[in-house]
Design a protein around this motif. Structure first.
Motif, PDB file in Angstrom:
ATOM      1  N   PRO A 167      45.805  43.370 -58.422  1.00 45.09           N
ATOM      2  CA  PRO A 167      47.169  43.139 -57.724  1.00 45.09           C
ATOM      3  C   PRO A 167      47.541  41.934 -57.096  1.00 45.09           C
ATOM      4  N   LEU A 168      48.924  41.586 -57.467  1.00 44.01           N
ATOM      5  CA  LEU A 168      49.395  40.143 -56.819  1.00 44.01           C
ATOM      6  C   LEU A 168      50.576  40.602 -56.043  1.00 44.01           C
ATOM      7  N   TYR A 169      50.325  40.711 -54.738  1.00 41.02           N
ATOM      8  CA  TYR A 169      51.428  41.240 -53.931  1.00 41.02           C
ATOM      9  C   TYR A 169      52.481  40.064 -53.518  1.00 41.02           C
ATOM     10  N   VAL A 170      53.707  40.467 -53.893  1.00 41.94           N
ATOM     11  CA  VAL A 170      54.764  39.606 -53.536  1.00 41.94           C
ATOM     12  C   VAL A 170      55.632  40.331 -52.482  1.00 41.94           C
ATOM     13  N   SER A 171      55.964  39.603 -51.618  1.00 42.73           N
ATOM     14  CA  SER A 171      56.846  40.141 -50.507  1.00 42.73           C
ATOM     15  C   SER A 171      58.377  39.577 -51.110  1.00 42.73           C
ATOM     16  N   LEU A 172      59.122  40.621 -50.852  1.00 39.72           N
ATOM     17  CA  LEU A 172      60.848  40.422 -51.069  1.00 39.72           C
ATOM     18  C   LEU A 172      61.582  40.888 -50.042  1.00 39.72           C
ATOM     19  N   THR A 173      62.613  40.388 -49.932  1.00 39.71           N
ATOM     20  CA  THR A 173      63.693  40.887 -49.017  1.00 39.71           C
ATOM     21  C   THR A 173      64.981  40.477 -49.727  1.00 39.71           C
ATOM     22  N   THR A 174      65.716  41.722 -49.781  1.00 43.78           N
ATOM     23  CA  THR A 174      66.977  41.859 -50.614  1.00 43.78           C
ATOM     24  C   THR A 174      67.765  42.691 -49.660  1.00 43.78           C
ATOM     25  N   SER A 175      69.087  42.972 -50.234  1.00 43.51           N
ATOM     26  CA  SER A 175      69.823  44.218 -49.558  1.00 43.51           C
ATOM     27  C   SER A 175      70.420  45.223 -50.841  1.00 43.51           C
ATOM     28  N   LEU A 176      70.916  46.243 -49.981  1.00 45.28           N
ATOM     29  CA  LEU A 176      71.418  47.284 -50.816  1.00 45.28           C
ATOM     30  C   LEU A 176      72.451  48.043 -50.058  1.00 45.28           C
ATOM     31  N   SER A 177      73.736  48.320 -50.441  1.00 43.67           N
ATOM     32  CA  SER A 177      74.802  48.678 -49.863  1.00 43.67           C
ATOM     33  C   SER A 177      74.954  48.216 -48.346  1.00 43.67           C
ATOM     34  N   GLY A 178      74.718  46.654 -48.160  1.00 45.93           N
ATOM     35  CA  GLY A 178      74.783  46.321 -46.870  1.00 45.93           C
ATOM     36  C   GLY A 178      73.645  46.318 -46.049  1.00 45.93           C
ATOM     37  N   LEU A 179      72.515  46.904 -46.494  1.00 41.45           N
ATOM     38  CA  LEU A 179      71.288  47.206 -45.540  1.00 41.45           C
ATOM     39  C   LEU A 179      70.197  46.468 -46.262  1.00 41.45           C
ATOM     40  N   PRO A 180      69.252  46.059 -45.355  1.00 36.78           N
ATOM     41  CA  PRO A 180      68.164  45.144 -45.892  1.00 36.78           C
ATOM     42  C   PRO A 180      67.158  46.159 -46.505  1.00 36.78           C
ATOM     43  N   VAL A 181      66.558  45.371 -47.618  1.00 38.49           N
ATOM     44  CA  VAL A 181      65.463  46.137 -48.257  1.00 38.49           C
ATOM     45  C   VAL A 181      64.264  45.107 -48.025  1.00 38.49           C
ATOM     46  N   VAL A 182      63.152  45.763 -47.678  1.00 39.25           N
ATOM     47  CA  VAL A 182      61.933  45.027 -47.469  1.00 39.25           C
ATOM     48  C   VAL A 182      60.951  45.402 -48.471  1.00 39.25           C
ATOM     49  N   MET A 183      60.401  44.694 -49.203  1.00 39.07           N
ATOM     50  CA  MET A 183      59.531  45.167 -50.450  1.00 39.07           C
ATOM     51  C   MET A 183      58.452  44.213 -50.850  1.00 39.07           C
ATOM     52  N   VAL A 184      57.237  45.049 -50.875  1.00 40.32           N
ATOM     53  CA  VAL A 184      55.999  44.411 -51.374  1.00 40.32           C
ATOM     54  C   VAL A 184      55.900  44.979 -52.677  1.00 40.32           C
ATOM     55  N   ALA A 185      55.669  44.163 -53.840  1.00 42.90           N
ATOM     56  CA  ALA A 185      55.672  44.626 -55.210  1.00 42.90           C
ATOM     57  C   ALA A 185      54.610  43.977 -55.777  1.00 42.90           C
ATOM     58  N   ASN A 186      54.107  44.570 -56.875  1.00 40.31           N
ATOM     59  CA  ASN A 186      52.978  43.959 -57.560  1.00 40.31           C
ATOM     60  C   ASN A 186      53.253  43.018 -58.704  1.00 40.31           C
ATOM     61  N   GLY A 187      53.439  41.810 -58.539  1.00 38.88           N
ATOM     62  CA  GLY A 187      53.590  40.833 -59.609  1.00 38.88           C
ATOM     63  C   GLY A 187      52.522  40.725 -60.795  1.00 38.88           C
ATOM     64  N   ALA A 188      51.313  41.449 -60.602  1.00 35.77           N
ATOM     65  CA  ALA A 188      50.597  41.376 -61.890  1.00 35.77           C
ATOM     66  C   ALA A 188      51.164  42.420 -62.742  1.00 35.77           C
ATOM     67  N   LEU A 189      52.077  43.157 -62.446  1.00 33.51           N
ATOM     68  CA  LEU A 189      52.378  44.168 -63.546  1.00 33.51           C
ATOM     69  C   LEU A 189      53.614  43.455 -64.317  1.00 33.51           C
ATOM     70  N   ARG A 190      54.168  42.206 -64.116  1.00 37.39           N
ATOM     71  CA  ARG A 190      55.241  41.770 -64.867  1.00 37.39           C
ATOM     72  C   ARG A 190      54.853  41.511 -66.272  1.00 37.39           C
ATOM     73  N   ASN A 191      53.949  41.232 -66.573  1.00 37.21           N
ATOM     74  CA  ASN A 191      53.555  40.908 -68.117  1.00 37.21           C
ATOM     75  C   ASN A 191      52.002  41.867 -68.492  1.00 37.21           C
ATOM     76  N   PHE A 192      52.113  43.048 -67.590  1.00 37.83           N
ATOM     77  CA  PHE A 192      51.082  43.944 -68.138  1.00 37.83           C
ATOM     78  C   PHE A 192      50.892  44.451 -69.535  1.00 37.83           C
ATOM     79  N   SER A 193      49.741  44.388 -70.287  1.00 36.64           N
ATOM     80  CA  SER A 193      50.063  44.503 -71.751  1.00 36.64           C
ATOM     81  C   SER A 193      49.716  45.811 -72.113  1.00 36.64           C
ATOM     82  N   HIS A 194      49.174  46.783 -71.305  1.00 34.94           N
ATOM     83  CA  HIS A 194      48.966  48.051 -71.460  1.00 34.94           C
ATOM     84  C   HIS A 194      49.776  49.143 -70.876  1.00 34.94           C
TER      85      HIS A 194
END
Length: 185
Positions: A44-71
């Motif tokens: 896993p390559l843990y990436v922290s992101l902050t964005t918003s949805l419907s005017g409320l904050p979204v705090v996320m940790v996503a797995n950057g290793a899956l961007r180009n996952f071949s299987h």
């Protein structure tokens, strides 16, 4: 918790078995003369992101290793687990103490699902009083059984519900993967 397993149609379920090792996994697919595929389980390559949805904050940790996952074909189901926060502060975010509880619930579920290499961590995010845990799953039936057994064994510190659906083209995962496209490892 709510069992959404009935939402997974039997025709959506993959027939096969999983034979797993430490970090290299071998997957068998199909009901006749299964093809065995060995793959390196992505670190896993843990990436922290902050964005918003419907005017409320979204705090996320996503797995950057899956961007180009071949299987991707080996993990054709998306699992979404929803945990409702109890102690909410400003803008739908949980208090610090509640974050600790939600993190513990998420860590327990990670341990359950990720230790046998039959699921991939996609993301966990908090928005509007809810923590969502997202995974890509190899075997929907086995994962459903793991989740049901966990609920029977333990009384969770927070109630949670889950749903799992076939998503062979990763369409439901793509918005998260798109957020990661400009992130450098």
């Amino acid at each position: 918790w709510r069992d959404w397993s009935s939402d997974v149609c039997s025709s959506d379920l993959m027939i096969g078995s999983v034979f797993l090792g430490r970090s290299t996994s071998t997957f068998a697919q199909g009901s006749e003369a299964p093809e065995h595929i060995s793959m390196e389980y992505p670190k896993p390559l843990y990436v922290s992101l902050t964005t918003s949805l419907s005017g409320l904050p979204v705090v996320m940790v996503a797995n950057g290793a899956l961007r180009n996952f071949s299987h991707r074909d080996l993990f054709p189901y998306q699992l979404e687990i929803t945990v409702r926060a109890k102690d909410i502060v400003a803008q739908g975010m949980p208090s610090k103490a509640e974050q600790v509880v939600l993190n513990r619930v998420g860590d327990d579920i990670d341990t359950l699902l990720l230790n046998d290499y039959s699921a991939l961590f996609l993301a966990r995010y908090t928005w509007n009083g809810v923590r969502r845990l997202l995974y890509r799953v190899h075997d929907a039936q086995a994962t459903n059984q793991q989740l049901q057994d966990a609920v029977k064994r333990n009384k969770p510190v927070r109630e949670w519900e889950y749903k799992m659906a076939a998503d062979t083209d990763w369409a439901t995962s793509q918005p998260i993967l798109d957020l990661l496209k400009d992130v450098k490892p």
